[in-house]
Each structure stands twice: as structure tokens, then as C-alpha cells.
Scaffold this active site. Structure first.
Site, PDB file in Angstrom:
ATOM      1  N   ARG A 139       0.833  -1.202   0.000  1.00 53.24           N
ATOM      2  CA  ARG A 139       0.000   0.000   0.000  1.00 53.24           C
ATOM      3  C   ARG A 139       0.872   1.259   0.000  1.00 53.24           C
ATOM      4  O   ARG A 139       0.573   2.246   0.673  1.00 53.24           O
ATOM      5  CB  ARG A 139      -0.958   0.010   1.190  1.00 53.24           C
ATOM      6  CG  ARG A 139      -1.904  -1.163   1.260  1.00 53.24           C
ATOM      7  CD  ARG A 139      -2.853  -1.214   0.050  1.00 53.24           C
ATOM      8  NE  ARG A 139      -3.719  -2.378   0.149  1.00 53.24           N
ATOM      9  CZ  ARG A 139      -3.421  -3.571  -0.357  1.00 53.24           C
ATOM     10  NH1 ARG A 139      -2.289  -3.755  -1.012  1.00 53.24           N
ATOM     11  NH2 ARG A 139      -4.256  -4.575  -0.225  1.00 53.24           N
ATOM     12  N   SER A 175     -11.194  -0.718   2.964  1.00 59.99           N
ATOM     13  CA  SER A 175     -10.382  -1.164   4.098  1.00 59.99           C
ATOM     14  C   SER A 175      -9.674   0.049   4.702  1.00 59.99           C
ATOM     15  O   SER A 175      -8.909   0.731   4.020  1.00 59.99           O
ATOM     16  CB  SER A 175      -9.348  -2.196   3.637  1.00 59.99           C
ATOM     17  OG  SER A 175      -9.997  -3.333   3.112  1.00 59.99           O
ATOM     18  N   GLU A 215      -4.980   3.211   6.112  1.00 60.61           N
ATOM     19  CA  GLU A 215      -4.663   3.174   4.679  1.00 60.61           C
ATOM     20  C   GLU A 215      -4.901   4.514   3.998  1.00 60.61           C
ATOM     21  O   GLU A 215      -4.090   4.937   3.177  1.00 60.61           O
ATOM     22  CB  GLU A 215      -5.505   2.108   3.973  1.00 60.61           C
ATOM     23  CG  GLU A 215      -4.917   0.718   4.008  1.00 60.61           C
ATOM     24  CD  GLU A 215      -5.518  -0.198   2.936  1.00 60.61           C
ATOM     25  OE1 GLU A 215      -5.899   0.312   1.857  1.00 60.61           O
ATOM     26  OE2 GLU A 215      -5.634  -1.398   3.187  1.00 60.61           O
TER      27      GLU A 215
END
Length: 339
Positions: free
Chosen positions: A166, A239, A335
Site C-alpha cells: 500500500r 479497508s 490506509e
């Protein structure tokens, strides 16, 4: 010709969390060349600039200062093939899922596991989006980025993007400096299907879907629709926390104390812990804090039940992090990008 600049623009419907936010100034970019026009304006050049795609990975403040650049650069094209793969390009403003479905309709695999991820093509490399064992870095060949200060174009090859979990150079050393105008993907002629991650194998069997890229894509779509809320109906950014990476010794110690711990071995010997499992075990699944909460069907998803602002998201983020750290000694990292 100068681009029209809008002022005091409502961004509530330009971020999938649905947070109350306004842009001080906003310009819509439909061609990369327009960036140089904006950069040549002395008044605009003195402002801080922010690049906005689909708004699916953002936590916005109530007022976004400076100039917000809304990227709507469209286009899909085939560049060629080398016998083993086909090379296709997409504009940075193309909706990601629409582009994935287009590649599958042409008979090209490689992106099927990344179906139904919200956002734009240009944002995908920044976050190195991933799902069900596949990441953008696995298929990205190169991208064209444009420097915000003057609109100069630079091509970044896969290695130059410095992809991580990520993560990419566009979130690290080059953060805030570039606008991604086009991305080129290398899609294999004979893709290797990855179906062993999560519930994909089970969904293929249960739904009677073929073991083809299109079949895997439909299985991913089915699973995601069951587990994740539609941002149009319930504000969310997918998420919300990264799955933490821990050394093998840490994972073994946790497993001894928590036998149902969900984890995945990584190539470097570390282990990826399922953040959703940690959050659920810490008691946050379906639990609210003010107008926000962790989704009742998937503890990893932070949702806005209505009327939330950045401060509400920050409070819940801190509370969840504290609970997981206290119970498991593991740090959770969000995130989304916080402007």
C-alpha cells in the site's frame, strides 16, 4: 485559454467517506496540458495544490486550502504486444473498475482480482492498490506523471515507482509533487489465476463460475458486494487499516495466545496479520463512536452513518488503534491519505 476556477466547492460527494468538506478553489483537468496553464498563473502557483481522483482513499478536512485539481483525464488504448503480453494504457481519470471490466471484455487477464475497487486509474499506483493476492505493481509497466510546479512530463518505470505494501514513491519521497496522467499495464496473454486468497475458490465453486479471468472477476465482485458497503449508500473508504506486518517470532507468540489468529506468510519470512480480525477481537466490529463506526459485516471498514467530519474519523481511528495495541501489542496504520 485560462481554466475556470471554482471557489468554495462542496466536496461531500467527491469523497466516498461522505465527509463534510469544501475546497477553497477547484479546477477540473481533462488534459495533462492544462496543468502547465495553471502552473503559469502566479496567484495559483502560490497556493498549496491537492490532486483529487475518485476520493475513495481520502480523509478530508472541513476546508481544503489552496487549489484542488480534480483529475478527469479519460481514455483507453492498446499500445501493442510482444507475443507474451498486451500493453494497454488508460487515462488517470478513468474509473478503475470500469477499466478493469474493459480489459476483461477484450479477453485480457491480469486485473481480475482487483475488480470493484473504487477510485481512478491514476490513483491506483499511488496506493499500490491490492486485493486477493494481487497488487497493481504486478501488472504496471510504466506511467506518465506531470510535475505540479510546471506541468513537465516524466515517465516512471515499475522499479522507479518503488512499490511497497500500500505504498509507492508517490506517498514517500515524491509525495505531493506529481499528477498521474496515464498508466500503462502489461497484461499477460496466459495469465496465472490466483484464487487461493480469501474466499475466491469457495465462491467460484458455490456460484458455478468458470476458472477464467472473467470468472474470477465475478467471484471477487460477489464477495466484495457481500462484505463491503456501497459508498453510495453508506459512506466508507474501503479497508481503513493496513494489515500489519510482524516478524515470525511476534506472530508465533500471538498465535500461542490467540489460536484463531488470522495471518499470512510473506516471502521475506514475516507475517501479515489480518487487521479486520484484530479489530473484531478488540470489540469494535459493529461498534460506533459518534456518527462513525466499524462496519457490522466487516470490522476493517470504517463507515460514516451520516454527518461525520474529519474529527470524528480521527477519534475513532485513535480509539481502535489504542484497543488493538493494548490487547495485542500491534500497531495499526490507516490506509487512506489524510489531507
Amino acid at each position: 485559454m485560462p481554466l475556470p476556477i471554482q471557489t468554495d466547492v462542496d466536496l461531500r460527494y467527491s469523497n466516498t467517506l461522505g465527509l463534510a468538506a469544501r475546497a477553497s478553489h477547484l479546477a477540473v483537468l481533462r488534459e495533462p496540458a492544462q496543468l502547465a496553464v495553471l502552473a503559469a498563473d502566479p496567484a495559483l502557483a502560490r497556493m498549496p495544490w491537492h490532486v483529487l481522483g475518485g476520493g475513495s482513499n481520502l480523509v478530508l478536512p472541513e476546508v481544503v486550502p489552496g487549489l484542488t485539481l480534480k483529475v478527469e483525464i479519460a481514455g483507453r488504448r492498446v499500445l501493442g504486444e510482444d507475443g507474451q503480453a498486451v500493453y494497454v494504457a488508460a487515462g488517470g481519470g478513468e474509473p478503475w473498475h470500469d477499466f478493469v471490466q474493459w480489459t476483461l471484455a477484450q479477453g485480457w487477464g491480469g486485473l481480475e482480482n482487483l475488480s470493484l475497487i473504487p477510485g481512478t486509474v491514476g490513483a491506483a499506483p499511488i496506493q499500490n492498490i491490492g486485493a486477493y493476492g494481487v497488487e497493481v505493481k504486478d501488472v504496471l509497466f510504466e506511467l506518465s506523471a506531470y510535475r505540479l510546479v510546471d506541468g513537465e512530463r516524466r515517465v516512471f518505470g515499475n522499479a522507479e515507482c518503488a512499490f511497497g505494501y500500500r505504498d509507492s514513491v508517490f506517498k514517500q519521497g515524491e509525495a505531493g509533487r506529481w499528477l498521474i496522467g496515464e498508466v500503462v499495464f502489461r497484461l499477460p496473454r496466459s495469465p496465472v489465476l490466483r484464487t487461493g486468497y480469501g474466499e475466491i475458490d469457495a465462491e467460484l465453486a458455490a456460484a458455478g463460475l468458470p476458472h477464467t479471468p472473467a470468472g474470477v472477476a465475478q467471484a471477487v465482485i460477489n464477495v466484495r458486494r457481500r462484505k463491503l458497503p456501497d459508498p453510495a449508500l453508506l459512506g466508507n473508504a474501503g479497508s481503513f487499516f493496513k494489515n500489519p506486518l510482524v516478524p515470525a517470532a511476534t506472530r508465533d507468540a500471538l498465535l500461542a495466545e490467540h489460536p484463531t489468529l488470522v495471518s499470512y506468510p510473506m516471502p521475506d519470512g514475516s507475517h501479515k496479520l489480518a487487521a479486520g480480525w484484530l479489530i473484531e477481537e478488540a470489540g469494535w466490529k459493529g461498534r460506533n463512536l459518534g456518527p462513525v463506526g466499524m462496519y457490522a459485516r466487516q470490522a476493517l471498514v470504517l463507515v460514516n452513518h451520516g454527518g461525520a467530519a474529519r474529527a470524528d474519523v480521527a477519534a475513532l481511528t485513535a480509539a481502535v488503534q489504542a484497543s488493538v495495541a493494548q490487547r495485542f501489542g500491534v500497531s495499526l496504520e490507516p490506509e487512506p491519505v489524510w489531507w
